[in-house]
Design a protein around this motif. Structure first.
Motif, mmCIF file in Angstrom:
data_model
loop_
_atom_site.group_PDB
_atom_site.id
_atom_site.type_symbol
_atom_site.label_atom_id
_atom_site.label_comp_id
_atom_site.label_asym_id
_atom_site.label_seq_id
_atom_site.Cartn_x
_atom_site.Cartn_y
_atom_site.Cartn_z
ATOM 1 N N THR A 122 3.230 -1.587 -11.599
ATOM 2 C CA THR A 122 3.727 -0.292 -11.060
ATOM 3 C C THR A 122 3.567 -0.074 -9.444
ATOM 4 O OG1 THR A 122 2.455 0.604 -13.131
ATOM 5 C CG2 THR A 122 2.579 2.070 -11.143
ATOM 6 N N LEU A 123 2.668 -0.768 -8.883
ATOM 7 C CA LEU A 123 2.499 -0.878 -7.506
ATOM 8 C C LEU A 123 3.593 -1.620 -6.891
ATOM 9 C CD1 LEU A 123 -1.248 -1.692 -6.730
ATOM 10 C CD2 LEU A 123 0.018 0.534 -6.606
ATOM 11 N N ALA A 124 4.227 -2.499 -7.381
ATOM 12 C CA ALA A 124 5.415 -3.576 -6.864
ATOM 13 C C ALA A 124 6.504 -2.412 -6.978
ATOM 14 C CB ALA A 124 5.732 -4.633 -7.777
ATOM 15 N N GLU A 125 6.819 -1.769 -8.071
ATOM 16 C CA GLU A 125 7.803 -0.786 -8.160
ATOM 17 C C GLU A 125 7.773 0.575 -6.920
ATOM 18 O OE1 GLU A 125 10.571 -0.302 -10.261
ATOM 19 O OE2 GLU A 125 10.192 -2.389 -10.915
ATOM 20 N N LEU A 135 -4.647 4.367 -8.085
ATOM 21 C CA LEU A 135 -3.359 3.453 -8.214
ATOM 22 C C LEU A 135 -3.798 1.912 -8.565
ATOM 23 C CD1 LEU A 135 -2.189 4.463 -4.648
ATOM 24 C CD2 LEU A 135 -0.904 5.013 -6.890
ATOM 25 N N LEU A 136 -4.843 1.486 -8.423
ATOM 26 C CA LEU A 136 -5.299 0.121 -8.674
ATOM 27 C C LEU A 136 -5.283 0.296 -10.411
ATOM 28 C CD1 LEU A 136 -7.695 -0.985 -5.977
ATOM 29 C CD2 LEU A 136 -5.674 -1.826 -6.233
ATOM 30 N N LEU A 137 -6.047 1.237 -10.820
ATOM 31 C CA LEU A 137 -6.225 1.380 -12.292
ATOM 32 C C LEU A 137 -5.050 1.338 -12.951
ATOM 33 C CD1 LEU A 137 -9.473 3.491 -12.750
ATOM 34 C CD2 LEU A 137 -9.334 1.002 -13.320
ATOM 35 N N VAL A 138 -4.015 2.097 -12.613
ATOM 36 C CA VAL A 138 -2.788 2.431 -13.270
ATOM 37 C C VAL A 138 -2.243 1.170 -13.023
ATOM 38 C CG1 VAL A 138 -0.574 3.456 -12.931
ATOM 39 C CG2 VAL A 138 -2.397 4.885 -12.346
ATOM 40 N N ASN A 139 -2.212 0.217 -11.803
ATOM 41 C CA ASN A 139 -1.309 -0.883 -11.874
ATOM 42 C C ASN A 139 -2.151 -2.060 -12.738
ATOM 43 O OD1 ASN A 139 0.587 -2.641 -10.444
ATOM 44 N ND2 ASN A 139 -1.174 -3.812 -9.955
ATOM 45 N N ASP A 140 -3.526 -1.856 -13.158
ATOM 46 C CA ASP A 140 -4.005 -2.704 -13.990
ATOM 47 C C ASP A 140 -3.728 -2.466 -15.410
ATOM 48 O OD1 ASP A 140 -5.841 -4.725 -14.950
ATOM 49 O OD2 ASP A 140 -7.413 -3.011 -15.456
ATOM 50 N N TYR A 141 -3.334 -1.222 -15.729
ATOM 51 C CA TYR A 141 -3.208 -0.713 -17.282
ATOM 52 C C TYR A 141 -1.614 -0.856 -17.379
ATOM 53 C CZ TYR A 141 -7.743 0.509 -19.055
ATOM 54 O OH TYR A 141 -8.993 0.588 -19.540
ATOM 55 N N ILE A 179 3.948 -0.759 -2.903
ATOM 56 C CA ILE A 179 2.597 -0.593 -2.195
ATOM 57 C C ILE A 179 2.037 -1.970 -2.375
ATOM 58 C CG2 ILE A 179 0.371 0.519 -1.994
ATOM 59 C CD1 ILE A 179 1.645 3.216 -2.941
ATOM 60 N N PRO A 180 1.801 -2.418 -1.520
ATOM 61 C CA PRO A 180 0.895 -4.113 -1.590
ATOM 62 C C PRO A 180 -0.699 -3.777 -2.066
ATOM 63 C CG PRO A 180 1.427 -3.748 0.549
ATOM 64 C CD PRO A 180 1.844 -2.618 -0.092
ATOM 65 N N PRO A 181 -1.196 -4.465 -3.207
ATOM 66 C CA PRO A 181 -2.545 -4.065 -3.562
ATOM 67 C C PRO A 181 -3.462 -4.314 -2.574
ATOM 68 C CG PRO A 181 -1.340 -5.200 -5.314
ATOM 69 C CD PRO A 181 -0.371 -5.209 -4.106
ATOM 70 N N LEU A 182 -3.190 -5.410 -1.743
ATOM 71 C CA LEU A 182 -4.164 -5.867 -0.903
ATOM 72 C C LEU A 182 -4.296 -4.632 0.323
ATOM 73 C CD1 LEU A 182 -5.932 -8.154 0.258
ATOM 74 C CD2 LEU A 182 -3.943 -8.948 1.548
ATOM 75 N N MET A 183 -3.124 -3.993 0.392
ATOM 76 C CA MET A 183 -3.458 -2.762 1.573
ATOM 77 C C MET A 183 -4.486 -1.875 0.884
ATOM 78 S SD MET A 183 -0.513 -0.321 3.083
ATOM 79 C CE MET A 183 -0.260 0.495 1.606
ATOM 80 N N LEU A 184 -4.398 -1.711 -0.214
ATOM 81 C CA LEU A 184 -5.329 -0.748 -0.782
ATOM 82 C C LEU A 184 -6.665 -1.095 -0.967
ATOM 83 C CD1 LEU A 184 -3.257 0.375 -4.192
ATOM 84 C CD2 LEU A 184 -3.433 1.769 -2.180
ATOM 85 N N PHE A 185 -6.844 -2.179 -1.167
ATOM 86 C CA PHE A 185 -8.110 -2.953 -0.944
ATOM 87 C C PHE A 185 -8.730 -2.746 0.553
ATOM 88 C CE2 PHE A 185 -7.375 -5.015 -4.963
ATOM 89 C CZ PHE A 185 -8.306 -4.515 -5.896
ATOM 90 N N ALA A 186 -8.024 -3.112 1.432
ATOM 91 C CA ALA A 186 -8.223 -2.755 2.819
ATOM 92 C C ALA A 186 -8.614 -1.384 3.237
ATOM 93 C CB ALA A 186 -7.004 -3.353 3.635
ATOM 94 N N THR A 234 -5.797 4.313 -21.480
ATOM 95 C CA THR A 234 -5.946 4.034 -22.696
ATOM 96 C C THR A 234 -5.151 4.831 -23.568
ATOM 97 O OG1 THR A 234 -7.798 2.953 -22.324
ATOM 98 C CG2 THR A 234 -7.307 3.259 -24.553
ATOM 99 N N ALA A 235 -5.360 6.027 -23.619
ATOM 100 C CA ALA A 235 -4.755 6.951 -24.690
ATOM 101 C C ALA A 235 -3.047 6.845 -24.439
ATOM 102 C CB ALA A 235 -5.050 8.535 -24.159
ATOM 103 N N LEU A 236 -2.635 6.683 -23.215
ATOM 104 C CA LEU A 236 -1.397 6.515 -22.968
ATOM 105 C C LEU A 236 -0.578 5.039 -23.404
ATOM 106 C CD1 LEU A 236 -0.764 8.156 -19.353
ATOM 107 C CD2 LEU A 236 -0.108 8.970 -21.530
ATOM 108 N N GLY A 237 -1.490 4.241 -23.941
ATOM 109 C CA GLY A 237 -1.217 3.062 -24.635
ATOM 110 C C GLY A 237 -1.153 1.991 -23.464
ATOM 111 N N GLY A 238 -1.888 1.775 -22.459
ATOM 112 C CA GLY A 238 -2.126 1.066 -21.358
ATOM 113 C C GLY A 238 -3.162 0.197 -22.054
ATOM 114 N N GLU A 239 -2.966 -1.098 -21.452
ATOM 115 C CA GLU A 239 -4.271 -2.151 -21.931
ATOM 116 C C GLU A 239 -4.503 -2.739 -20.443
ATOM 117 O OE1 GLU A 239 -4.691 -6.057 -24.586
ATOM 118 O OE2 GLU A 239 -3.418 -4.288 -25.447
ATOM 119 N N SER A 240 -5.840 -2.931 -20.337
ATOM 120 C CA SER A 240 -6.172 -3.638 -18.995
ATOM 121 C C SER A 240 -6.077 -5.013 -19.053
ATOM 122 C CB SER A 240 -7.758 -3.169 -18.772
ATOM 123 O OG SER A 240 -8.037 -3.836 -17.726
ATOM 124 N N LYS A 241 -5.465 -5.362 -18.078
ATOM 125 C CA LYS A 241 -5.238 -7.001 -17.666
ATOM 126 C C LYS A 241 -6.454 -7.829 -17.180
ATOM 127 C CE LYS A 241 -1.208 -6.296 -19.194
ATOM 128 N NZ LYS A 241 -1.280 -6.010 -20.843
#
Length: 123
Positions: free
Chosen positions: A27-30, A17-23, A33-40, A81-88
């Motif tokens: 995505t997580l906002a949609e 989920l974190l990688l998808v949100n980065d690329y 899911i708050p990213p902080l919860m995933l880290f916790a 990467t193949a789907l066209g995402g780019e890491s922020k």
């Protein structure tokens, strides 16, 4: 043993989920899911696995988990990467820090596995 696999699935789901949100930012906002919860949750799972890991009984876990923990995220990075995402965050397959992390992770698990093997032989 089921606990280890459950923890592994939760960790890999969080990383996914974190990688998808980065690329693909937002995505997580949609999903809501708050990213902080995933880290916790990830921190809690890592602490839990560190407290419960008993290498002398779970040597095969010490082999499978590192392989899954390294190969799966690398495959996910390739797919994103193949789907066209780019890491922020700059976390991509061309990042030297990623490959250093992979090597350190594998070396750490190798050392843990060797220690578990030596302890099992001496017992």
């Amino acid at each position: 043993m089921k606990t280890y696999w459950l923890i592994s699935i939760v960790l890999l789901t969080n990383v996914s989920l974190l990688l998808v949100n980065d690329y693909f930012p937002g995505t997580l906002a949609e999903i809501g899911i708050p990213p902080l919860m995933l880290f916790a949750v990830m921190a809690a799972m890592i602490v839990l696995i560190a407290l419960r890991l008993q290498p002398q009984r779970d040597k095969h876990f010490l082999v499978l988990f590192p392989l899954i923990a390294v190969v799966y995220p690398l495959l996910l990075l390739f797919v994103l990467t193949a789907l066209g995402g780019e890491s922020k965050s700059g976390f991509s397959l061309t990042s030297p820090i990623l490959w250093i992390g992979v090597l350190v992770t594998l070396a750490t698990f190798r050392r843990t596995y060797r220690k578990a093997s030596q302890d099992a032989e001496s017992a």
